[in-house]
Motif scaffolding. Sequence first.
Motif, PDB file in Angstrom:
ATOM      1  N   SER A 139      63.918 155.307  60.993  1.00  0.00           N
ATOM      2  CA  SER A 139      64.941 154.769  60.107  1.00  0.00           C
ATOM      3  C   SER A 139      64.623 153.317  59.788  1.00  0.00           C
ATOM      4  O   SER A 139      63.802 152.688  60.449  1.00  0.00           O
ATOM      5  CB  SER A 139      66.304 154.854  60.775  1.00  0.00           C
ATOM      6  OG  SER A 139      66.457 153.782  61.668  1.00  0.00           O
ATOM      7  N   TYR A 140      65.341 152.792  58.774  1.00  0.00           N
ATOM      8  CA  TYR A 140      65.077 151.404  58.376  1.00  0.00           C
ATOM      9  C   TYR A 140      65.442 150.421  59.477  1.00  0.00           C
ATOM     10  O   TYR A 140      64.924 149.314  59.520  1.00  0.00           O
ATOM     11  CB  TYR A 140      65.844 151.073  57.088  1.00  0.00           C
ATOM     12  CG  TYR A 140      67.321 150.805  57.280  1.00  0.00           C
ATOM     13  CD1 TYR A 140      68.219 151.848  57.462  1.00  0.00           C
ATOM     14  CD2 TYR A 140      67.806 149.509  57.270  1.00  0.00           C
ATOM     15  CE1 TYR A 140      69.563 151.603  57.643  1.00  0.00           C
ATOM     16  CE2 TYR A 140      69.152 149.254  57.455  1.00  0.00           C
ATOM     17  CZ  TYR A 140      70.026 150.299  57.635  1.00  0.00           C
ATOM     18  OH  TYR A 140      71.354 150.048  57.817  1.00  0.00           O
ATOM     19  N   LEU A 141      66.325 150.839  60.391  1.00  0.00           N
ATOM     20  CA  LEU A 141      66.704 149.935  61.472  1.00  0.00           C
ATOM     21  C   LEU A 141      65.586 149.801  62.501  1.00  0.00           C
ATOM     22  O   LEU A 141      65.415 148.758  63.110  1.00  0.00           O
ATOM     23  CB  LEU A 141      67.971 150.440  62.166  1.00  0.00           C
ATOM     24  CG  LEU A 141      69.252 150.418  61.339  1.00  0.00           C
ATOM     25  CD1 LEU A 141      70.355 151.179  62.050  1.00  0.00           C
ATOM     26  CD2 LEU A 141      69.689 148.992  61.066  1.00  0.00           C
ATOM     27  N   GLU A 142      64.823 150.889  62.682  1.00  0.00           N
ATOM     28  CA  GLU A 142      63.780 150.884  63.707  1.00  0.00           C
ATOM     29  C   GLU A 142      62.417 150.556  63.132  1.00  0.00           C
ATOM     30  O   GLU A 142      61.499 150.215  63.864  1.00  0.00           O
ATOM     31  CB  GLU A 142      63.695 152.258  64.379  1.00  0.00           C
ATOM     32  CG  GLU A 142      64.909 152.574  65.216  1.00  0.00           C
ATOM     33  CD  GLU A 142      65.129 154.060  65.342  1.00  0.00           C
ATOM     34  OE1 GLU A 142      64.422 154.827  64.658  1.00  0.00           O
ATOM     35  OE2 GLU A 142      66.012 154.438  66.123  1.00  0.00           O
ATOM     36  N   TYR A 143      62.279 150.694  61.828  1.00  0.00           N
ATOM     37  CA  TYR A 143      60.972 150.521  61.207  1.00  0.00           C
ATOM     38  C   TYR A 143      60.386 149.157  61.530  1.00  0.00           C
ATOM     39  O   TYR A 143      61.076 148.144  61.497  1.00  0.00           O
ATOM     40  CB  TYR A 143      61.096 150.674  59.694  1.00  0.00           C
ATOM     41  CG  TYR A 143      59.818 150.362  58.977  1.00  0.00           C
ATOM     42  CD1 TYR A 143      58.805 151.322  58.910  1.00  0.00           C
ATOM     43  CD2 TYR A 143      59.598 149.118  58.400  1.00  0.00           C
ATOM     44  CE1 TYR A 143      57.618 151.035  58.274  1.00  0.00           C
ATOM     45  CE2 TYR A 143      58.418 148.833  57.768  1.00  0.00           C
ATOM     46  CZ  TYR A 143      57.424 149.786  57.710  1.00  0.00           C
ATOM     47  OH  TYR A 143      56.244 149.500  57.091  1.00  0.00           O
ATOM     48  N   ILE A 201      63.456 139.705  65.310  1.00  0.00           N
ATOM     49  CA  ILE A 201      64.256 138.893  64.394  1.00  0.00           C
ATOM     50  C   ILE A 201      63.445 138.471  63.178  1.00  0.00           C
ATOM     51  O   ILE A 201      63.938 138.433  62.053  1.00  0.00           O
ATOM     52  CB  ILE A 201      64.838 137.666  65.144  1.00  0.00           C
ATOM     53  CG1 ILE A 201      65.832 136.902  64.267  1.00  0.00           C
ATOM     54  CG2 ILE A 201      63.772 136.703  65.599  1.00  0.00           C
ATOM     55  CD1 ILE A 201      67.237 137.374  64.438  1.00  0.00           C
ATOM     56  N   LEU A 202      62.150 138.184  63.388  1.00  0.00           N
ATOM     57  CA  LEU A 202      61.293 137.776  62.269  1.00  0.00           C
ATOM     58  C   LEU A 202      61.132 138.919  61.274  1.00  0.00           C
ATOM     59  O   LEU A 202      61.057 138.704  60.065  1.00  0.00           O
ATOM     60  CB  LEU A 202      59.926 137.342  62.816  1.00  0.00           C
ATOM     61  CG  LEU A 202      59.246 136.209  62.056  1.00  0.00           C
ATOM     62  CD1 LEU A 202      60.121 134.981  61.985  1.00  0.00           C
ATOM     63  CD2 LEU A 202      57.903 135.878  62.694  1.00  0.00           C
ATOM     64  N   GLY A 203      61.126 140.116  61.809  1.00  0.00           N
ATOM     65  CA  GLY A 203      61.059 141.286  60.942  1.00  0.00           C
ATOM     66  C   GLY A 203      62.265 141.364  60.010  1.00  0.00           C
ATOM     67  O   GLY A 203      62.159 141.796  58.872  1.00  0.00           O
ATOM     68  N   LEU A 221      72.586 144.077  55.377  1.00  0.00           N
ATOM     69  CA  LEU A 221      73.151 143.791  56.697  1.00  0.00           C
ATOM     70  C   LEU A 221      73.101 142.295  56.998  1.00  0.00           C
ATOM     71  O   LEU A 221      74.041 141.745  57.569  1.00  0.00           O
ATOM     72  CB  LEU A 221      72.419 144.581  57.780  1.00  0.00           C
ATOM     73  CG  LEU A 221      72.594 146.098  57.731  1.00  0.00           C
ATOM     74  CD1 LEU A 221      72.046 146.739  58.990  1.00  0.00           C
ATOM     75  CD2 LEU A 221      74.046 146.494  57.570  1.00  0.00           C
ATOM     76  N   LEU A 222      72.021 141.621  56.582  1.00  0.00           N
ATOM     77  CA  LEU A 222      71.951 140.168  56.784  1.00  0.00           C
ATOM     78  C   LEU A 222      73.140 139.487  56.104  1.00  0.00           C
ATOM     79  O   LEU A 222      73.815 138.633  56.697  1.00  0.00           O
ATOM     80  CB  LEU A 222      70.656 139.603  56.198  1.00  0.00           C
ATOM     81  CG  LEU A 222      69.352 139.916  56.945  1.00  0.00           C
ATOM     82  CD1 LEU A 222      68.158 139.383  56.171  1.00  0.00           C
ATOM     83  CD2 LEU A 222      69.372 139.335  58.343  1.00  0.00           C
ATOM     84  N   TYR A 223      73.386 139.897  54.862  1.00  0.00           N
ATOM     85  CA  TYR A 223      74.541 139.346  54.154  1.00  0.00           C
ATOM     86  C   TYR A 223      75.820 139.646  54.929  1.00  0.00           C
ATOM     87  O   TYR A 223      76.696 138.803  55.078  1.00  0.00           O
ATOM     88  CB  TYR A 223      74.665 139.968  52.767  1.00  0.00           C
ATOM     89  CG  TYR A 223      73.977 139.215  51.653  1.00  0.00           C
ATOM     90  CD1 TYR A 223      74.421 137.964  51.259  1.00  0.00           C
ATOM     91  CD2 TYR A 223      72.912 139.769  50.965  1.00  0.00           C
ATOM     92  CE1 TYR A 223      73.807 137.279  50.229  1.00  0.00           C
ATOM     93  CE2 TYR A 223      72.287 139.094  49.922  1.00  0.00           C
ATOM     94  CZ  TYR A 223      72.738 137.847  49.564  1.00  0.00           C
ATOM     95  OH  TYR A 223      72.147 137.178  48.538  1.00  0.00           O
ATOM     96  N   MET A 224      75.918 140.879  55.407  1.00  0.00           N
ATOM     97  CA  MET A 224      77.177 141.290  56.037  1.00  0.00           C
ATOM     98  C   MET A 224      77.448 140.460  57.290  1.00  0.00           C
ATOM     99  O   MET A 224      78.570 139.997  57.499  1.00  0.00           O
ATOM    100  CB  MET A 224      77.153 142.768  56.375  1.00  0.00           C
ATOM    101  CG  MET A 224      78.503 143.245  56.880  1.00  0.00           C
ATOM    102  SD  MET A 224      78.609 145.010  56.934  1.00  0.00           S
ATOM    103  CE  MET A 224      77.676 145.354  58.398  1.00  0.00           C
ATOM    104  N   TYR A 225      76.411 140.245  58.112  1.00  0.00           N
ATOM    105  CA  TYR A 225      76.639 139.486  59.338  1.00  0.00           C
ATOM    106  C   TYR A 225      77.110 138.072  58.996  1.00  0.00           C
ATOM    107  O   TYR A 225      78.058 137.560  59.596  1.00  0.00           O
ATOM    108  CB  TYR A 225      75.373 139.457  60.205  1.00  0.00           C
ATOM    109  CG  TYR A 225      74.919 140.840  60.622  1.00  0.00           C
ATOM    110  CD1 TYR A 225      75.851 141.842  60.882  1.00  0.00           C
ATOM    111  CD2 TYR A 225      73.577 141.158  60.738  1.00  0.00           C
ATOM    112  CE1 TYR A 225      75.455 143.113  61.236  1.00  0.00           C
ATOM    113  CE2 TYR A 225      73.164 142.434  61.097  1.00  0.00           C
ATOM    114  CZ  TYR A 225      74.111 143.411  61.344  1.00  0.00           C
ATOM    115  OH  TYR A 225      73.719 144.679  61.691  1.00  0.00           O
ATOM    116  N   CYS A 226      76.440 137.428  58.024  1.00  0.00           N
ATOM    117  CA  CYS A 226      76.864 136.070  57.630  1.00  0.00           C
ATOM    118  C   CYS A 226      78.311 136.101  57.163  1.00  0.00           C
ATOM    119  O   CYS A 226      79.121 135.263  57.556  1.00  0.00           O
ATOM    120  CB  CYS A 226      76.017 135.557  56.482  1.00  0.00           C
ATOM    121  SG  CYS A 226      74.324 135.290  56.931  1.00  0.00           S
ATOM    122  N   ILE A 227      78.607 137.063  56.298  1.00  0.00           N
ATOM    123  CA  ILE A 227      79.928 137.091  55.686  1.00  0.00           C
ATOM    124  C   ILE A 227      81.012 137.321  56.733  1.00  0.00           C
ATOM    125  O   ILE A 227      82.057 136.679  56.711  1.00  0.00           O
ATOM    126  CB  ILE A 227      79.951 138.144  54.565  1.00  0.00           C
ATOM    127  CG1 ILE A 227      79.261 137.556  53.343  1.00  0.00           C
ATOM    128  CG2 ILE A 227      81.370 138.575  54.221  1.00  0.00           C
ATOM    129  CD1 ILE A 227      79.051 138.516  52.214  1.00  0.00           C
TER     130      ILE A 227
END
Lengths: 206, 551
Positions: free
Chosen positions: B11-15, B22-24, B36-42
Amino acid sequence: MAEIKNIAPSEHHDYQGSKMGMWLFIFTELFLFGGLFLVYAVFRTQYSADFHKAAEETNTFIGTLNTVVLLISSMTVAMSITAIQSNQKGRAIRLLLVTLVLASVFMVNKYFEWGHKFELKLYPGSEVLTNLPKGELLFFGLYFMMTGLHAIHVLVGMILLTVTIFRIKSGHIHTGNFSMIENSGLYWHLVDLIWIFLFPMMYLIT
Amino acid sequence: MSHSETHPQVSYLEYQGKYKGILGWLTTTDHKRIALLYMYCIVVFFFVAAILGLTMSIEKMRPGQDIMNAQTYNGLFTVHGIIMIFMIVIPGLAAVFGNFALPLLIGARDVAFPKLNLFSWYLYVIGAILAVLSQLLKGGAPDTGWTFYVPYSAGSSTNVIWALTAAFILGFSNILTGLNFIVTIHRMRAPGMTWFKMPLFPWSLYATAWIQVLATPIVGITLLMVIAERVLHIGFFDPALGGDPVLFQHLFWIYSHPAVYIMILPAMGVITEIFPTFSQKPVFGYGAIAISSLAIAFVGYFVWGHHMFTSGISYWSKWFFSFLTFIVAVPSAIKVFNWISTMYGGSIQMRPPLLYAISFVFLFMIGGFTGLFLGALATNVQLHDTTFVVAHFHYIIFGGMGFAFFAAIHYWYPKMYGKMYSDRWAYIAWGFTFVGFNLLYFPQFIIGVQGMPRRYFDYLPQFQWGHMLSGFGAFILLIGLILMAWNLIYHVKRGAIAPANPWKGVTLEWQIASPPTLENFEEIPVIKHNPYWFGTEEEIKREKKSVTRNT
């Protein structure tokens, strides 16, 4: 456009898509300047006599010269795109270099023009300027803001064209894939286009 | 693509691409990860701004100074506004769920410009950092309100420039997202998906994206002009220098009113996806919903003057803006009728996403109707700058966009993480959120009509009952939000495994694995039916019979 032609761009470089993106970006730039044009229109109506007087201060000769310079540079960009399409790499690079030289000429002229205004103590916040009638004050505010913002766009365009030259050299841009040079060219035409409107507004209409 | 062939199941989460961990994530160009990056910030900023809001409510529970002084209060409502508007509600649904679901819904592997997508996230982060810095740096939090009205914003000694720059950069990030979506929708729909076979969330994103692209530059240049006013003393808006403060208000609202539709259109889109899925029935009036999105975007461009009825604009422009304000309510009402009619005669499953979606409709209706009070010229003069306005736009923004965000997260959560949250806790959290929300904002309608001004630190004793109730509501609401967040975060690791299609949805995202693979579709689907096609009538009848037998 037949719908079946939609190709997933992860497999193909989407030429149409990247051009569409650039056009949208150009819309946003036009709206950015549009805000300033609107402010110009409002104050021109409100203080037409002051605007008339202040506009006589601007140097029509340098303005005209810069217009010619920018128009020629737009032509050389267009020519370099044609050169890439007909696989003349060296010629395309030379034409882009000419464009960069012309852009620098524009900036040097601008430097002298602004320098002269500063000598006359006509810069934002100066005492001479603040004591002018309100409309003249606003005219110079608009003059510096609009030509300044335009000059920033010239610089951005120069950076884009420089990157394009390197991408041609490294072989990323060629007859089969020239959307980057086309998009930088579009941006350069935008810079030109905005100037074509700024020129009469600041220099010709007095 | 080669890598998807070598790991077809990951899946895209494990890829794992070039970088690990984190760099990935920070170098990803995958639309789902960027979402998801947006969501965590928001979510983080949302809780920060919500707590600022709570402290404001606590301060106002009693008249006079309690836990902060008046200047701090001014800073708080400004900061609360800037974070909530520019960092949460404007990018919110489009950047998070647009990024996540748009390519899935139209059968694409990613957005048109994946690198640009990541770049716009970085711009968002830079803007967010500047906004946070403006609160902390020497000079004090900006105290202009999120609207930055001149001449006050040109003179205030607080960190206004930082906040203006932050808003400018956040706007730029927003433009790039919009640009990306327009090109994605034009160029990357799956073969056979004509415009009118496209699901309705993409339709609403399309309308939104045009507003983002065409309206945001105006506020960009306006903010630059205010910066020029502060730094260079170019007085476009300062009467002492010949400028015109009302001109600022025009320019500001030319963007900031359409921005309301940047907030609410994607919310309507999300809701439109949820109703057919949980009613197991095609959406009612597909064409009407699609066109009304465009109509809202178009008309919404021409109503900005209704923010300025008391600022001294001409009688005819007031009349004109008021008229258009009433017109823009029509397409919104069309959507409401369509949502309700979609449920009519369907087999309704009352799961958490639908519960939030129905709450959205309820709260949005209250927000919408009270908007008409404000759009009417006579009542506006009475209600302008009272807490009635505060209550109205919180019903639209929080009750509308906020609840749609909650609906969306509960709807796509199984697809995002491949896990199920607890329905029971979702209902409990909903109960607190819904009750708390109404308790917090409804009294403000009433004390607003009675004359309680907005943005006031202190007030007359007769308004205390309203502020008191609001304060309790704020606490209940926050408990609900924390419960909701806990339920969602806890079950990312410990939730039951989600099936590919937990809600029996028929749009494309439910036809692929949960969570999806990096490239979403093994093979790009060919579209033959309209997006809400639940099968032939025979099939639907058979399905209905088997459901009645089972229950």
